[in-house]
Motif scaffolding. Sequence first.
Motif, PDB file in Angstrom:
ATOM      1  N   ASN A   8       0.906  -1.037   0.111  1.00  0.00           N
ATOM      2  CA  ASN A   8      -0.047   0.053  -0.101  1.00  0.00           C
ATOM      3  C   ASN A   8       0.959   1.152  -0.077  1.00  0.00           C
ATOM      4  OD1 ASN A   8      -2.240   1.780   0.219  1.00  0.00           O
ATOM      5  ND2 ASN A   8      -2.499   1.423   2.267  1.00  0.00           N
ATOM      6  N   TYR A   9       0.530   2.072  -0.824  1.00  0.00           N
ATOM      7  CA  TYR A   9       1.161   3.634  -1.008  1.00  0.00           C
ATOM      8  C   TYR A   9       0.023   4.607  -0.343  1.00  0.00           C
ATOM      9  CZ  TYR A   9       4.585   1.051  -3.738  1.00  0.00           C
ATOM     10  OH  TYR A   9       5.503   0.353  -4.283  1.00  0.00           O
ATOM     11  N   PRO A  10      -0.142   4.703   0.972  1.00  0.00           N
ATOM     12  CA  PRO A  10      -1.212   5.755   1.449  1.00  0.00           C
ATOM     13  C   PRO A  10      -0.553   7.072   1.314  1.00  0.00           C
ATOM     14  CG  PRO A  10       0.003   4.611   3.195  1.00  0.00           C
ATOM     15  CD  PRO A  10       0.554   3.932   1.967  1.00  0.00           C
ATOM     16  N   THR A  11      -1.202   8.108   1.218  1.00  0.00           N
ATOM     17  CA  THR A  11      -1.117   9.272   1.095  1.00  0.00           C
ATOM     18  C   THR A  11      -0.837  10.187   2.276  1.00  0.00           C
ATOM     19  OG1 THR A  11      -3.444  10.064   0.908  1.00  0.00           O
ATOM     20  CG2 THR A  11      -2.262   9.771  -1.274  1.00  0.00           C
ATOM     21  N   GLU A  12      -1.039   9.347   3.602  1.00  0.00           N
ATOM     22  CA  GLU A  12      -1.004  10.096   4.836  1.00  0.00           C
ATOM     23  C   GLU A  12      -0.037   9.252   5.785  1.00  0.00           C
ATOM     24  OE1 GLU A  12      -2.044  13.061   5.261  1.00  0.00           O
ATOM     25  OE2 GLU A  12      -3.158  13.334   3.522  1.00  0.00           O
ATOM     26  N   LEU A  13       0.638   9.816   6.514  1.00  0.00           N
ATOM     27  CA  LEU A  13       1.533   9.099   7.461  1.00  0.00           C
ATOM     28  C   LEU A  13       0.404   8.443   8.368  1.00  0.00           C
ATOM     29  CD1 LEU A  13       4.594  11.181   8.383  1.00  0.00           C
ATOM     30  CD2 LEU A  13       4.594   9.048   7.014  1.00  0.00           C
ATOM     31  N   TYR A  14       0.868   7.083   8.794  1.00  0.00           N
ATOM     32  CA  TYR A  14       0.262   6.328   9.966  1.00  0.00           C
ATOM     33  C   TYR A  14       0.507   7.072  11.478  1.00  0.00           C
ATOM     34  CZ  TYR A  14      -2.024   2.863  12.844  1.00  0.00           C
ATOM     35  OH  TYR A  14      -2.744   2.070  13.714  1.00  0.00           O
ATOM     36  N   ASP A  15      -0.568   7.483  12.107  1.00  0.00           N
ATOM     37  CA  ASP A  15      -0.472   8.177  13.186  1.00  0.00           C
ATOM     38  C   ASP A  15      -0.586   7.055  14.556  1.00  0.00           C
ATOM     39  OD1 ASP A  15      -0.817   9.599  15.572  1.00  0.00           O
ATOM     40  OD2 ASP A  15      -1.803  11.400  14.779  1.00  0.00           O
ATOM     41  N   TYR A  16       0.367   6.626  15.071  1.00  0.00           N
ATOM     42  CA  TYR A  16       0.258   5.630  16.067  1.00  0.00           C
ATOM     43  C   TYR A  16      -0.379   6.233  17.400  1.00  0.00           C
ATOM     44  CZ  TYR A  16       4.265   3.570  13.550  1.00  0.00           C
ATOM     45  OH  TYR A  16       4.760   3.019  12.463  1.00  0.00           O
ATOM     46  N   GLU A  17      -0.275   7.353  17.507  1.00  0.00           N
ATOM     47  CA  GLU A  17      -1.212   7.808  18.729  1.00  0.00           C
ATOM     48  C   GLU A  17      -2.721   7.955  18.433  1.00  0.00           C
ATOM     49  OE1 GLU A  17       0.231   8.069  21.963  1.00  0.00           O
ATOM     50  OE2 GLU A  17       1.803   7.233  20.707  1.00  0.00           O
ATOM     51  N   GLU A  18      -3.085   8.539  17.264  1.00  0.00           N
ATOM     52  CA  GLU A  18      -4.512   8.580  16.947  1.00  0.00           C
ATOM     53  C   GLU A  18      -4.820   8.208  15.330  1.00  0.00           C
ATOM     54  OE1 GLU A  18      -6.410  12.422  17.838  1.00  0.00           O
ATOM     55  OE2 GLU A  18      -4.576  12.833  19.297  1.00  0.00           O
ATOM     56  N   PRO A  19      -5.034   6.839  15.230  1.00  0.00           N
ATOM     57  CA  PRO A  19      -4.794   6.427  13.867  1.00  0.00           C
ATOM     58  C   PRO A  19      -6.427   6.792  12.993  1.00  0.00           C
ATOM     59  CG  PRO A  19      -4.654   4.477  15.454  1.00  0.00           C
ATOM     60  CD  PRO A  19      -4.809   5.892  16.268  1.00  0.00           C
ATOM     61  N   ASP A  20      -6.026   7.221  11.971  1.00  0.00           N
ATOM     62  CA  ASP A  20      -7.426   7.827  11.101  1.00  0.00           C
ATOM     63  C   ASP A  20      -7.746   6.404  10.545  1.00  0.00           C
ATOM     64  OD1 ASP A  20      -9.164   8.836   9.260  1.00  0.00           O
ATOM     65  OD2 ASP A  20      -7.591   9.465   7.926  1.00  0.00           O
ATOM     66  N   GLU A  21      -8.695   5.782  11.472  1.00  0.00           N
ATOM     67  CA  GLU A  21      -9.349   4.438  11.068  1.00  0.00           C
ATOM     68  C   GLU A  21     -10.607   4.427  11.722  1.00  0.00           C
ATOM     69  OE1 GLU A  21      -5.809   1.319   9.462  1.00  0.00           O
ATOM     70  OE2 GLU A  21      -6.631   1.231  11.510  1.00  0.00           O
ATOM     71  N   VAL A  22     -11.660   3.978  11.115  1.00  0.00           N
ATOM     72  CA  VAL A  22     -12.842   3.585  11.540  1.00  0.00           C
ATOM     73  C   VAL A  22     -12.974   2.119  11.228  1.00  0.00           C
ATOM     74  CG1 VAL A  22     -15.599   4.034  11.710  1.00  0.00           C
ATOM     75  CG2 VAL A  22     -13.787   5.975  11.565  1.00  0.00           C
ATOM     76  N   ARG A  23     -13.565   1.126  12.241  1.00  0.00           N
ATOM     77  CA  ARG A  23     -13.414  -0.420  11.940  1.00  0.00           C
ATOM     78  C   ARG A  23     -14.878  -0.989  11.773  1.00  0.00           C
ATOM     79  NH1 ARG A  23      -9.095  -2.832  10.415  1.00  0.00           N
ATOM     80  NH2 ARG A  23      -7.097  -1.498  10.850  1.00  0.00           N
ATOM     81  N   LEU A  24     -15.134  -1.713  10.960  1.00  0.00           N
ATOM     82  CA  LEU A  24     -16.335  -2.716  11.092  1.00  0.00           C
ATOM     83  C   LEU A  24     -15.966  -4.025  10.882  1.00  0.00           C
ATOM     84  CD1 LEU A  24     -19.001  -0.803   8.750  1.00  0.00           C
ATOM     85  CD2 LEU A  24     -19.227  -0.991  11.372  1.00  0.00           C
ATOM     86  N   PRO A  25     -16.631  -5.042  11.461  1.00  0.00           N
ATOM     87  CA  PRO A  25     -16.282  -6.417  11.114  1.00  0.00           C
ATOM     88  C   PRO A  25     -16.393  -6.694   9.792  1.00  0.00           C
ATOM     89  CG  PRO A  25     -18.325  -6.181  12.655  1.00  0.00           C
ATOM     90  CD  PRO A  25     -17.578  -4.986  12.351  1.00  0.00           C
ATOM     91  N   TYR A  26     -15.692  -7.916   9.453  1.00  0.00           N
ATOM     92  CA  TYR A  26     -15.697  -8.173   7.911  1.00  0.00           C
ATOM     93  C   TYR A  26     -17.136  -8.820   7.599  1.00  0.00           C
ATOM     94  CZ  TYR A  26     -15.718 -13.206   9.029  1.00  0.00           C
ATOM     95  OH  TYR A  26     -15.690 -14.624   9.432  1.00  0.00           O
TER      96      TYR A  26
END
Length: 156
Positions: A123-141
């Motif tokens: 993956n080549y994301p356009t933003e750095l992963y923020d370990y303290e406050e990840p920009d991720e919302v999750r749902l189960p598969y």
Amino acid sequence: MPNIHDIQLRDLQVNADERGHLVEVFREDWDEYDITPAMSYYSMTYPGIIRAWHRHLEGQVDHFVCPQGRIKVGVYDDRDDSPTQGELDTFVIGEHNQQLIRIPGDCWHGFKAIGDEPSLLINYPTELYDYEEPDEVRLPYDTDEIPLDWEEPPHE
């Protein structure tokens, strides 16, 4: 062809000879992509494992390539302002079908490793992963909010 607004696919050229092959997975001169990766990573996934669902709400765009194995990528658009709201796209990429998928990060996305061998995803994301406050919302598969049955055979 993708149905969802802002998804782009690029066929990657495989340069093969008796030694093996070479595939360019990112070039800044590709016109159809506005790729400015902030980082790159790869993940190895065992056959049958599903890594879904997640999305990014701070503007990140992901760019998936699968150089080894095969994966089924799912993307679901539930963006309120999208002309393709409610659409679902699936793609099967990997050794047999070298493609780069540009995924709008605010669409739900994930993948399943298919076949008998582990798969690599770059993956080549356009933003750095923020370990303290990840920009991720999750749902189960297996959420009922997204109309994809990961066990359904892929359509190619």
